[in-house]
Structures are given as C-alpha cells and as structure tokens.
Write an enzyme that holds these catalytic residues in place. Sequence first.
Site, PDB file in Angstrom:
ATOM      1  N   ARG A   1      56.149  57.656  60.065  1.00  0.00           N
ATOM      2  CA  ARG A   1      56.409  58.954  60.697  1.00  0.00           C
ATOM      3  C   ARG A   1      57.438  59.791  59.939  1.00  0.00           C
ATOM      4  O   ARG A   1      57.346  61.000  59.880  1.00  0.00           O
ATOM      5  CB  ARG A   1      56.905  58.714  62.115  1.00  0.00           C
ATOM      6  CG  ARG A   1      55.899  59.204  63.127  1.00  0.00           C
ATOM      7  CD  ARG A   1      56.456  59.176  64.475  1.00  0.00           C
ATOM      8  NE  ARG A   1      57.275  57.980  64.661  1.00  0.00           N
ATOM      9  CZ  ARG A   1      57.357  57.301  65.778  1.00  0.00           C
ATOM     10  NH1 ARG A   1      56.668  57.697  66.821  1.00  0.00           N
ATOM     11  NH2 ARG A   1      58.132  56.244  65.913  1.00  0.00           N
TER      12      ARG A   1
ATOM     13  N   LYS B   1      50.958  39.006  63.914  1.00  0.00           N
ATOM     14  CA  LYS B   1      51.380  38.746  65.289  1.00  0.00           C
ATOM     15  C   LYS B   1      52.471  39.721  65.745  1.00  0.00           C
ATOM     16  O   LYS B   1      53.225  40.175  64.902  1.00  0.00           O
ATOM     17  CB  LYS B   1      51.814  37.298  65.409  1.00  0.00           C
ATOM     18  CG  LYS B   1      53.263  36.996  65.107  1.00  0.00           C
ATOM     19  CD  LYS B   1      53.544  35.580  65.543  1.00  0.00           C
ATOM     20  CE  LYS B   1      54.874  35.495  66.159  1.00  0.00           C
ATOM     21  NZ  LYS B   1      55.974  35.273  65.279  1.00  0.00           N
TER      22      LYS B   1
ATOM     23  N   ASP C   1      48.906  34.665  59.673  1.00  0.00           N
ATOM     24  CA  ASP C   1      49.890  33.745  60.251  1.00  0.00           C
ATOM     25  C   ASP C   1      50.647  33.261  59.025  1.00  0.00           C
ATOM     26  O   ASP C   1      50.086  32.537  58.190  1.00  0.00           O
ATOM     27  CB  ASP C   1      49.207  32.559  60.952  1.00  0.00           C
ATOM     28  CG  ASP C   1      50.241  31.632  61.567  1.00  0.00           C
ATOM     29  OD1 ASP C   1      51.212  31.274  60.870  1.00  0.00           O
ATOM     30  OD2 ASP C   1      50.090  31.261  62.739  1.00  0.00           O
ATOM     31  N   HIS C   2      51.909  33.668  58.895  1.00  0.00           N
ATOM     32  CA  HIS C   2      52.550  33.438  57.599  1.00  0.00           C
ATOM     33  C   HIS C   2      52.708  31.947  57.277  1.00  0.00           C
ATOM     34  O   HIS C   2      52.873  31.584  56.131  1.00  0.00           O
ATOM     35  CB  HIS C   2      53.868  34.213  57.478  1.00  0.00           C
ATOM     36  CG  HIS C   2      55.044  33.580  58.160  1.00  0.00           C
ATOM     37  ND1 HIS C   2      55.293  33.714  59.491  1.00  0.00           N
ATOM     38  CD2 HIS C   2      56.051  32.811  57.682  1.00  0.00           C
ATOM     39  CE1 HIS C   2      56.398  33.055  59.803  1.00  0.00           C
ATOM     40  NE2 HIS C   2      56.885  32.488  58.718  1.00  0.00           N
TER      41      HIS C   2
ATOM     42  N   LYS D   1      52.299  29.339  53.446  1.00  0.00           N
ATOM     43  CA  LYS D   1      53.336  28.468  52.890  1.00  0.00           C
ATOM     44  C   LYS D   1      52.691  27.411  51.996  1.00  0.00           C
ATOM     45  O   LYS D   1      51.673  26.822  52.359  1.00  0.00           O
ATOM     46  CB  LYS D   1      54.117  27.772  54.026  1.00  0.00           C
ATOM     47  CG  LYS D   1      55.051  28.703  54.780  1.00  0.00           C
ATOM     48  CD  LYS D   1      55.884  27.921  55.769  1.00  0.00           C
ATOM     49  CE  LYS D   1      56.636  28.842  56.712  1.00  0.00           C
ATOM     50  NZ  LYS D   1      57.875  29.357  56.165  1.00  0.00           N
TER      51      LYS D   1
ATOM     52  N   GLU E   1      64.586  25.302  64.240  1.00  0.00           N
ATOM     53  CA  GLU E   1      65.352  26.360  63.583  1.00  0.00           C
ATOM     54  C   GLU E   1      66.803  26.255  63.996  1.00  0.00           C
ATOM     55  O   GLU E   1      67.100  25.908  65.144  1.00  0.00           O
ATOM     56  CB  GLU E   1      64.812  27.724  63.981  1.00  0.00           C
ATOM     57  CG  GLU E   1      63.394  27.967  63.532  1.00  0.00           C
ATOM     58  CD  GLU E   1      62.954  29.382  63.832  1.00  0.00           C
ATOM     59  OE1 GLU E   1      63.074  30.234  62.948  1.00  0.00           O
ATOM     60  OE2 GLU E   1      62.524  29.637  64.965  1.00  0.00           O
TER      61      GLU E   1
ATOM     62  N   ASP F   1      55.777  32.798  70.667  1.00  0.00           N
ATOM     63  CA  ASP F   1      56.323  33.147  69.349  1.00  0.00           C
ATOM     64  C   ASP F   1      55.953  32.108  68.281  1.00  0.00           C
ATOM     65  O   ASP F   1      55.743  32.460  67.126  1.00  0.00           O
ATOM     66  CB  ASP F   1      57.850  33.265  69.462  1.00  0.00           C
ATOM     67  CG  ASP F   1      58.502  33.775  68.184  1.00  0.00           C
ATOM     68  OD1 ASP F   1      58.040  34.816  67.677  1.00  0.00           O
ATOM     69  OD2 ASP F   1      59.457  33.145  67.699  1.00  0.00           O
TER      70      ASP F   1
ATOM     71  N   HIS G   1      51.897  29.430  64.850  1.00  0.00           N
ATOM     72  CA  HIS G   1      52.271  28.572  63.713  1.00  0.00           C
ATOM     73  C   HIS G   1      52.012  27.091  63.994  1.00  0.00           C
ATOM     74  O   HIS G   1      51.414  26.384  63.178  1.00  0.00           O
ATOM     75  CB  HIS G   1      53.753  28.760  63.371  1.00  0.00           C
ATOM     76  CG  HIS G   1      54.148  30.190  63.162  1.00  0.00           C
ATOM     77  ND1 HIS G   1      53.316  31.114  62.575  1.00  0.00           N
ATOM     78  CD2 HIS G   1      55.295  30.861  63.450  1.00  0.00           C
ATOM     79  CE1 HIS G   1      53.930  32.284  62.526  1.00  0.00           C
ATOM     80  NE2 HIS G   1      55.128  32.153  63.052  1.00  0.00           N
TER      81      HIS G   1
ATOM     82  N   LYS H   1      64.906  27.041  68.893  1.00  0.00           N
ATOM     83  CA  LYS H   1      65.950  27.769  68.170  1.00  0.00           C
ATOM     84  C   LYS H   1      67.300  27.124  68.453  1.00  0.00           C
ATOM     85  O   LYS H   1      67.481  26.473  69.468  1.00  0.00           O
ATOM     86  CB  LYS H   1      65.982  29.227  68.615  1.00  0.00           C
ATOM     87  CG  LYS H   1      64.650  29.925  68.384  1.00  0.00           C
ATOM     88  CD  LYS H   1      64.839  31.269  67.761  1.00  0.00           C
ATOM     89  CE  LYS H   1      63.522  31.971  67.530  1.00  0.00           C
ATOM     90  NZ  LYS H   1      63.066  31.910  66.144  1.00  0.00           N
TER      91      LYS H   1
HETATM   92  C1  BG6 Z   1      58.214  34.006  63.154  1.00  0.00           C
HETATM   93  C2  BG6 Z   1      58.858  33.965  64.507  1.00  0.00           C
HETATM   94  O1  BG6 Z   1      56.838  34.193  63.277  1.00  0.00           O
HETATM   95  O2  BG6 Z   1      58.464  32.791  62.484  1.00  0.00           O
HETATM   96  C3  BG6 Z   1      60.351  33.713  64.383  1.00  0.00           C
HETATM   97  O3  BG6 Z   1      58.647  35.197  65.170  1.00  0.00           O
HETATM   98  C4  BG6 Z   1      60.607  32.486  63.546  1.00  0.00           C
HETATM   99  O4  BG6 Z   1      60.945  33.582  65.660  1.00  0.00           O
HETATM  100  C5  BG6 Z   1      59.843  32.541  62.245  1.00  0.00           C
HETATM  101  O5  BG6 Z   1      62.006  32.439  63.276  1.00  0.00           O
HETATM  102  C6  BG6 Z   1      59.934  31.223  61.500  1.00  0.00           C
HETATM  103  O6  BG6 Z   1      59.379  31.379  60.228  1.00  0.00           O
HETATM  104  P1  BG6 Z   1      59.887  30.514  58.992  1.00  0.00           P
HETATM  105  O7  BG6 Z   1      59.002  30.933  57.869  1.00  0.00           O
HETATM  106  O8  BG6 Z   1      61.325  30.865  58.785  1.00  0.00           O
HETATM  107  O9  BG6 Z   1      59.710  29.087  59.391  1.00  0.00           O
END
Ligand code: BG6
Length: 483
Positions: A51, A147, A176-177, A181, A215, A234, A239, A330
């Site tokens: 924007r 997501k 989905d990242h 990996k 985490e 989340d 994941h 977390k």
């Molecule tokens: C994200 C979540 O998709 O993945 C976060 O929204 C999380 O809450 C993160 O911290 C973890 O990703 P990675 O690559 O650091 O394990």
Amino acid sequence: MVSRIIPVETFDLVIFGGTGDLARRKILPSLFRRLSAGQMPDDARIIGAARGDLDRKAYQALIADALAEFVPEDKRPSELVERFLDCLDYVSIDATGDKGWGELQDKMRDVTRAFYLSVGPSLFGTISQKLASTGLATSECRIVVEKPLGHDLASAKELNAQLSACFDERQIYRIDHYLGKETVQNLMALRFANALFEPVWNAQHVDHVQITVSESIGVEGRGGYYDRSGAMRDMVQNHIMQLLCLTAMEPPSKFEPNAVRDEKLKVIRALQPVLPHDTVRGQYRAGNGEASYLEHAENPDSDTESFVAIKAEVANWRWAGTPFYLRTGKRLRARLSEIVVQFKDVPHSIFEEEKHHNNNSLVIRLQPNEGITLRMTIKEPGPGGMRLVDVPLDMTFADALGPDAAEAPDAYERLIMDVVRGNQTLFMRGDEVEAAWAWTDAILANWAAAKKKPQPYDAGGSGPEDALALMHRDGRRWRDIEA
Ligand code: BG6
C-alpha cells in the site's frame, strides 16, 4: 563436498506485502542469498507490491536496510548487494481497489510469473480475483501462500475455494517452511535411499516415535496472533503434522510431487481421533527473568496453550500399536527439534546379569546441530565380565559433509526456487491441509468442551507435569530436552 547449483530460468516474482516483516526478514534475504550462490539470474525481477507510497528507489533503500539487518556483513559484498537491488522494483497497490494494478501489468514480462501473497489470509481471495480479472494471472503463473491457512476446517476450505476459483491446484504453492528445512528432506533420503531402515520401520520393530519441537523463545511481540492461535494451530496442525507424515508415510513410488503428497495424505487420514486424556495443554509461567505467557497475551485471562503434547495413533498395517508422541512448546529448556524412533527391545536377553537399560533408538536432529544418532548397546571395554553400555553412533552432518552442510540454505531459499522451477513436492496440497484441520478440529473441540485451563509450566523446563505423565503411564519417557 561440491555443491551443484543449477541456475533457474529468469522470472518475475511479485511480493504482495513486499514491505512487511516476512518479506524483509525472510523472503528478500533468501532471494539475495540465491543470487549470491549463482542460482538466481541477474535479470530476474522482484516486484514489491504494497500500500505504501514508495518509488523504486525508496523500496531499494528499504530492502538494502533489511539485508544489512538480516544478512551477516561478510556475506553481502557491496557489488552483490547492488546487483540484487537492481532486480527490485515496486508498485504501490490497493489490493481491494484499482490503484496500481495497471502499473503492475505494464511491468510484467513474458517469463515465469509468481505471486507471493505475503499478506493476511483475508486478502488471499481478493488478490487472487484481481490477478485473474486483470489478466495478470496466466495459466502457467504460480501463487504462493503461507500459514495461517485457515483457523479450522471450515475456514481452510473457504481459503482453498477462493484460491481454486482462480488457479489450478498445480499453480498453488502452500508453504510450510519445515518442508524446506534441509534435515526434514533428509528424512526422506534416510528412509528411502537406505536399505537398512525400511525393513524395521514398522510396528513390529518400533516401540514408539517421539517428535519434539521445543523452543526457548516465548511469544514475545506476537501475543495478539498467537493468542488466537495457540500451539495447536501454530505448530501442530502444520509443522508437526508434516514431520509425522514424513516419518510415517509409505514409500512413494517416485520422488514426485503428487506421489509424495498422496502418501502424506494417507497418513493424516489414518490418524485416529485423539481421546481427551491423550492430550496435554500447557502455558508458561514467568521465570528466568522473563515474562509469563499471560503478560504477552492480549487477554490477561487467556487460556491459550503455549505447549501441547499428544499421543497419536496411525491406524494402518505399518503402525497399528506404535504410538506417536508429539510435543511442542515455547519457553522450554532449549531450542531443539528432533524425531526419535525408539526400537523394541531384543526378544530375549542372553546376558542374564545385565538387564538392557535402553533399547536402540534412532534420533534425527532437525535443528540445531543437524544430524543423526543411532543409539546402540555394546560391551563395556575391559575385563571383569560382560557389562553392557549404551553408546551413540553419532553423525553430525556438518562433520560428515563439511562446512557447506552447516550452511545449508534457509528453508525459504529452497522453497522459493522450487516455486520458480515449478516443483510442488515440498508444498502442501489443499486436501492435505484440510485433512490436517479435520484431525486438529476434533482435538480443539474436545478442549473447548472440557473448558479446562492449560497446565502452568516453568519457563526453562520441559513442559507441564502431565506431559511427562502422558508417557510414564505407558512405561515410556521423553528424551530430555537438551541444548
Ligand atoms: C512458525 C511459528 O511457523 O514457526 C512460530 O509461527 C515458530 O511460532 C516458528 O516459532 C518455528 O520455526 P523454526 O524454523 O524456528 O523452527
């Protein structure tokens, strides 16, 4: 190790939300690294669309700052940064109105086109329709989304319907990242490129599987989003579900997008509904000088979970009777993601005096310090009888494969290049996302009905007591969460 980098064909990538946090933090630094690696051609074009009333120069300056913030100094020589900034362009666009769309059209070339919707899901449908109605979307273009892909099954279906009203499934790249990996992909190599594991990868030989994504960070500045989401939406729905699928799936006949995704879908569909006493929810307290979950949440009485543990069952011939214990949280003791395949004990011990204390296990460390450890029992060296001892057969990828392995590309680098190459293997298909929500929704519904507060746990620990009990009552225990 010699890395083989195959350059991709030139492309136009439009990033909606091109000035946003994800674009600055991940997408653009990842593209920069692909240019540095020689994979992204110099004539590729990245068009930020947002924007804000910026011009090309101002956008280049904004991204130069982002690179300075997110790419280490020794990895960004000024000549490379200049080459990268040259690829950038910008359009000030109104996603819901008419402003900017004509200008964007004028900028596009007749090359591979991808549109990355780095915006909230409420805009997915609107932008898709605009892309279709303006003719910016061609039959070969790609659309990238990420997501949250819904909040529950109904909203996920709606998002899928909005996307598929404008694009074929073969054009939709749902990120989905975790699938980008390095070690997550290595899981497929480990299972399907080695003859060793597959014969014992089943309920006959595997006692149970543990998947941990722990985490050490809290929810910090994301309190608003996170509080509506919680660890289940989340992390587990996406994941952890992907890790479960890759661990449990049947060998696909080919490493080919639909073959892999068909097998993952079968795993999700084979998941049994989870009984309430097979789940644990937790929420972290203040500790180690850090704030509690509630101090970060928008709602000071929030009962959103920052920790989940689940005992899941994959009801098929391969896995019946072998539980999959899943946990994520977390503010735990360390940042650690690993999959543990715990094998059954030997059928009969010939060492009468020595009871086996541990069975064989295969530990796949996804992060940090990626690698594989096979725990074996051997004879303790020296005279004085037969004493058994457990030892690790340890392979850290960086040691085995050299420093290149330690510098594996960020997940986004690989995934964005796969979008350009048109390879959907590491992206989620619509039916997969919906099946994952169907399973998750049932658990969420049980929690909502039970109206129980999440169990508090200490920051810096390994989660609530009940999570330990979830395994203890089955005569099993979690592997320690260690840095
Ligand atoms: C994200 C979540 O998709 O993945 C976060 O929204 C999380 O809450 C993160 O911290 C973890 O990703 P990675 O690559 O650091 O394990």
